[in-house]
Design a protein around this motif. Structure first.
Motif, PDB file in Angstrom:
ATOM      1  N   HIS A 275     109.661  58.565  98.713  1.00 47.89           N
ATOM      2  CA  HIS A 275     108.486  59.317  98.285  1.00 47.89           C
ATOM      3  C   HIS A 275     108.297  60.591  99.094  1.00 47.89           C
ATOM      4  CE1 HIS A 275     106.973  57.008 101.691  1.00 47.89           C
ATOM      5  NE2 HIS A 275     105.969  57.856 101.771  1.00 47.89           N
ATOM      6  N   ILE A 276     109.098  60.793 100.150  1.00 51.84           N
ATOM      7  CA  ILE A 276     109.051  62.018 100.936  1.00 51.84           C
ATOM      8  C   ILE A 276     109.980  63.045 100.289  1.00 51.84           C
ATOM      9  CG2 ILE A 276     109.469  63.067 103.179  1.00 51.84           C
ATOM     10  CD1 ILE A 276     107.145  61.090 103.158  1.00 51.84           C
ATOM     11  N   ASP A 277     109.462  64.213  99.973  1.00 57.72           N
ATOM     12  CA  ASP A 277     110.252  65.210  99.257  1.00 57.72           C
ATOM     13  C   ASP A 277     111.043  66.089 100.230  1.00 57.72           C
ATOM     14  OD1 ASP A 277     109.648  67.818  96.784  1.00 57.72           O
ATOM     15  OD2 ASP A 277     111.297  66.392  97.028  1.00 57.72           O
ATOM     16  N   SER A 278     111.974  65.480 100.910  1.00 60.67           N
ATOM     17  CA  SER A 278     112.804  66.189 101.877  1.00 60.67           C
ATOM     18  C   SER A 278     114.212  65.625 101.842  1.00 60.67           C
ATOM     19  CB  SER A 278     112.219  66.037 103.287  1.00 60.67           C
ATOM     20  OG  SER A 278     113.166  66.417 104.261  1.00 60.67           O
ATOM     21  N   ALA A 279     115.180  66.492 101.564  1.00 59.65           N
ATOM     22  CA  ALA A 279     116.573  66.045 101.560  1.00 59.65           C
ATOM     23  C   ALA A 279     116.997  65.654 102.970  1.00 59.65           C
ATOM     24  CB  ALA A 279     117.464  67.151 101.009  1.00 59.65           C
ATOM     25  N   TYR A 280     116.496  66.369 103.972  1.00 60.50           N
ATOM     26  CA  TYR A 280     116.838  66.061 105.366  1.00 60.50           C
ATOM     27  C   TYR A 280     116.335  64.674 105.746  1.00 60.50           C
ATOM     28  CZ  TYR A 280     117.117  66.368 110.411  1.00 60.50           C
ATOM     29  OH  TYR A 280     117.401  66.118 111.732  1.00 60.50           O
ATOM     30  N   TYR A 281     115.081  64.378 105.400  1.00 62.86           N
ATOM     31  CA  TYR A 281     114.507  63.064 105.690  1.00 62.86           C
ATOM     32  C   TYR A 281     115.321  61.971 105.011  1.00 62.86           C
ATOM     33  CZ  TYR A 281     111.093  59.226 105.402  1.00 62.86           C
ATOM     34  OH  TYR A 281     110.458  58.004 105.471  1.00 62.86           O
ATOM     35  N   CYS A 282     115.658  62.205 103.773  1.00 64.67           N
ATOM     36  CA  CYS A 282     116.414  61.227 102.977  1.00 64.67           C
ATOM     37  C   CYS A 282     117.757  60.919 103.627  1.00 64.67           C
ATOM     38  CB  CYS A 282     116.602  61.785 101.563  1.00 64.67           C
ATOM     39  SG  CYS A 282     117.821  60.977 100.529  1.00 64.67           S
ATOM     40  N   LEU A 283     118.452  61.969 104.084  1.00 65.18           N
ATOM     41  CA  LEU A 283     119.810  61.789 104.604  1.00 65.18           C
ATOM     42  C   LEU A 283     119.837  61.229 106.015  1.00 65.18           C
ATOM     43  CD1 LEU A 283     122.777  62.315 103.741  1.00 65.18           C
ATOM     44  CD2 LEU A 283     122.631  64.469 105.006  1.00 65.18           C
ATOM     45  N   ASN A 284     118.758  61.445 106.737  1.00 71.85           N
ATOM     46  CA  ASN A 284     118.765  61.103 108.158  1.00 71.85           C
ATOM     47  C   ASN A 284     117.882  59.909 108.503  1.00 71.85           C
ATOM     48  OD1 ASN A 284     120.409  63.371 109.662  1.00 71.85           O
ATOM     49  ND2 ASN A 284     119.220  64.379 108.067  1.00 71.85           N
ATOM     50  N   GLY A 285     118.092  58.846 107.784  1.00 71.49           N
ATOM     51  CA  GLY A 285     117.443  57.589 108.146  1.00 71.49           C
ATOM     52  C   GLY A 285     116.042  57.386 107.627  1.00 71.49           C
ATOM     53  N   GLY A 286     115.603  58.246 106.711  1.00 66.81           N
ATOM     54  CA  GLY A 286     114.278  58.062 106.149  1.00 66.81           C
ATOM     55  C   GLY A 286     114.177  56.783 105.331  1.00 66.81           C
TER      56      GLY A 286
ATOM     57  N   GLU B 136     126.124  54.395 104.846  1.00 68.27           N
ATOM     58  CA  GLU B 136     125.886  55.750 105.330  1.00 68.27           C
ATOM     59  C   GLU B 136     125.333  56.626 104.211  1.00 68.27           C
ATOM     60  OE1 GLU B 136     129.241  58.269 106.210  1.00 68.27           O
ATOM     61  OE2 GLU B 136     130.564  57.164 104.843  1.00 68.27           O
ATOM     62  N   GLY B 137     124.475  57.529 104.594  1.00 64.59           N
ATOM     63  CA  GLY B 137     123.967  58.515 103.655  1.00 64.59           C
ATOM     64  C   GLY B 137     124.984  59.623 103.494  1.00 64.59           C
ATOM     65  N   ILE B 138     125.227  60.058 102.284  1.00 66.01           N
ATOM     66  CA  ILE B 138     126.210  61.110 102.074  1.00 66.01           C
ATOM     67  C   ILE B 138     125.624  62.367 101.458  1.00 66.01           C
ATOM     68  CG2 ILE B 138     128.208  59.597 102.031  1.00 66.01           C
ATOM     69  CD1 ILE B 138     128.092  59.625  99.011  1.00 66.01           C
ATOM     70  N   SER B 139     124.586  62.243 100.661  1.00 67.66           N
ATOM     71  CA  SER B 139     123.979  63.443 100.096  1.00 67.66           C
ATOM     72  C   SER B 139     122.609  63.134  99.519  1.00 67.66           C
ATOM     73  CB  SER B 139     124.868  64.031  98.993  1.00 67.66           C
ATOM     74  OG  SER B 139     124.355  65.263  98.542  1.00 67.66           O
ATOM     75  N   CYS B 140     121.702  64.090  99.676  1.00 66.60           N
ATOM     76  CA  CYS B 140     120.344  63.946  99.145  1.00 66.60           C
ATOM     77  C   CYS B 140     119.879  65.262  98.542  1.00 66.60           C
ATOM     78  CB  CYS B 140     119.372  63.536 100.247  1.00 66.60           C
ATOM     79  SG  CYS B 140     119.616  61.858 100.874  1.00 66.60           S
ATOM     80  N   ILE B 141     118.921  65.161  97.631  1.00 70.10           N
ATOM     81  CA  ILE B 141     118.371  66.346  96.993  1.00 70.10           C
ATOM     82  C   ILE B 141     116.876  66.161  96.808  1.00 70.10           C
ATOM     83  CG2 ILE B 141     118.876  65.465  94.666  1.00 70.10           C
ATOM     84  CD1 ILE B 141     119.530  68.395  93.877  1.00 70.10           C
TER      85      ILE B 141
ATOM     86  N   ILE C 245     115.933  62.135  96.183  1.00 68.60           N
ATOM     87  CA  ILE C 245     116.880  61.092  95.770  1.00 68.60           C
ATOM     88  C   ILE C 245     118.187  61.312  96.509  1.00 68.60           C
ATOM     89  CG2 ILE C 245     118.187  60.087  93.862  1.00 68.60           C
ATOM     90  CD1 ILE C 245     115.978  60.874  91.982  1.00 68.60           C
ATOM     91  N   GLY C 246     118.805  60.235  96.902  1.00 68.75           N
ATOM     92  CA  GLY C 246     120.032  60.363  97.667  1.00 68.75           C
ATOM     93  C   GLY C 246     121.124  59.420  97.207  1.00 68.75           C
ATOM     94  N   TRP C 247     122.327  59.764  97.621  1.00 74.37           N
ATOM     95  CA  TRP C 247     123.486  58.903  97.424  1.00 74.37           C
ATOM     96  C   TRP C 247     123.939  58.361  98.768  1.00 74.37           C
ATOM     97  CZ3 TRP C 247     125.528  57.104  92.991  1.00 74.37           C
ATOM     98  CH2 TRP C 247     125.176  57.745  91.801  1.00 74.37           C
ATOM     99  N   PHE C 248     124.229  57.093  98.775  1.00 78.51           N
ATOM    100  CA  PHE C 248     124.668  56.400  99.969  1.00 78.51           C
ATOM    101  C   PHE C 248     125.915  55.603  99.610  1.00 78.51           C
ATOM    102  CE2 PHE C 248     120.756  57.062 102.438  1.00 78.51           C
ATOM    103  CZ  PHE C 248     119.906  57.486 101.429  1.00 78.51           C
ATOM    104  N   ARG C 249     126.666  55.218 100.627  1.00 82.95           N
ATOM    105  CA  ARG C 249     127.836  54.406 100.336  1.00 82.95           C
ATOM    106  C   ARG C 249     128.064  53.397 101.448  1.00 82.95           C
ATOM    107  NH1 ARG C 249     132.663  58.961 101.083  1.00 82.95           N
ATOM    108  NH2 ARG C 249     132.576  59.113 103.368  1.00 82.95           N
ATOM    109  N   GLN C 250     128.733  52.322 101.081  1.00 82.63           N
ATOM    110  CA  GLN C 250     129.089  51.309 102.066  1.00 82.63           C
ATOM    111  C   GLN C 250     130.498  50.832 101.785  1.00 82.63           C
ATOM    112  OE1 GLN C 250     126.396  47.963 102.427  1.00 82.63           O
ATOM    113  NE2 GLN C 250     127.117  47.576 104.498  1.00 82.63           N
ATOM    114  N   ALA C 251     131.363  51.088 102.749  1.00 84.76           N
ATOM    115  CA  ALA C 251     132.743  50.640 102.661  1.00 84.76           C
ATOM    116  C   ALA C 251     132.855  49.231 103.238  1.00 84.76           C
ATOM    117  CB  ALA C 251     133.643  51.596 103.430  1.00 84.76           C
TER     118      ALA C 251
END
Length: 126
Positions: A100-111, A46-51, A34-40
């Motif tokens: 559905h991919i259990d990777s914080a890296y995948y989540c944050l980097n355009g997954g 942009e992705g800011i954090s995932c876990i 699960i990740g947090w994203f933001r849009q100004a």
């Protein structure tokens, strides 16, 4: 069907803190990281954090590392984002999303994020 509801946004002065929460409902087999994203305004999202789900590994964008902390409670199906030392440039609509991919890296980097909440507005201003 996975549903996400963000809460905790609001107006905060520069240097202040805020905690966002994302409540996830639906089948837990349908999501992992699960990740947090933001849009100004006027900017791309942009992705800011995932876990991740399995081991709680975290990933942060450089712009928030050291100031924001992501945490997850799998029993309660919630993911929080603690934001400290907020800056005016942190002003944005914040969204949580699942993959559905259990990777914080995948989540944050355009997954591919399969489910999104509707967002909560954070305004950092004096």
């Amino acid at each position: 069907q996975v549903q996400l509801v963000e809460s905790g946004g609001g107006l905060v002065p520069p240097g202040g803190s805020l905690r966002l929460s994302c409540a996830v409902s639906g089948s837990t087999s349908d999501y992992a990281a699960i990740g947090w994203f933001r849009q100004a305004p006027g900017k791309e999202r942009e992705g800011i954090s995932c876990i991740s789900y399995s081991d709680g590994s975290r990933a942060y964008a450089e712009s928030v590392r050291g100031r924001f902390t992501i945490s997850r409670d799998n029993a309660k199906n919630t993911v929080d984002l603690r934001m400290n030392s907020l800056k005016p440039e942190d002003t944005a609509v914040y969204y949580c999303a699942t993959t559905h991919i259990d990777s914080a890296y995948y989540c944050l980097n355009g997954g591919h994020m399969g489910h999104w909440g509707k967002g909560t507005l954070v305004t950092v201003s004096s």
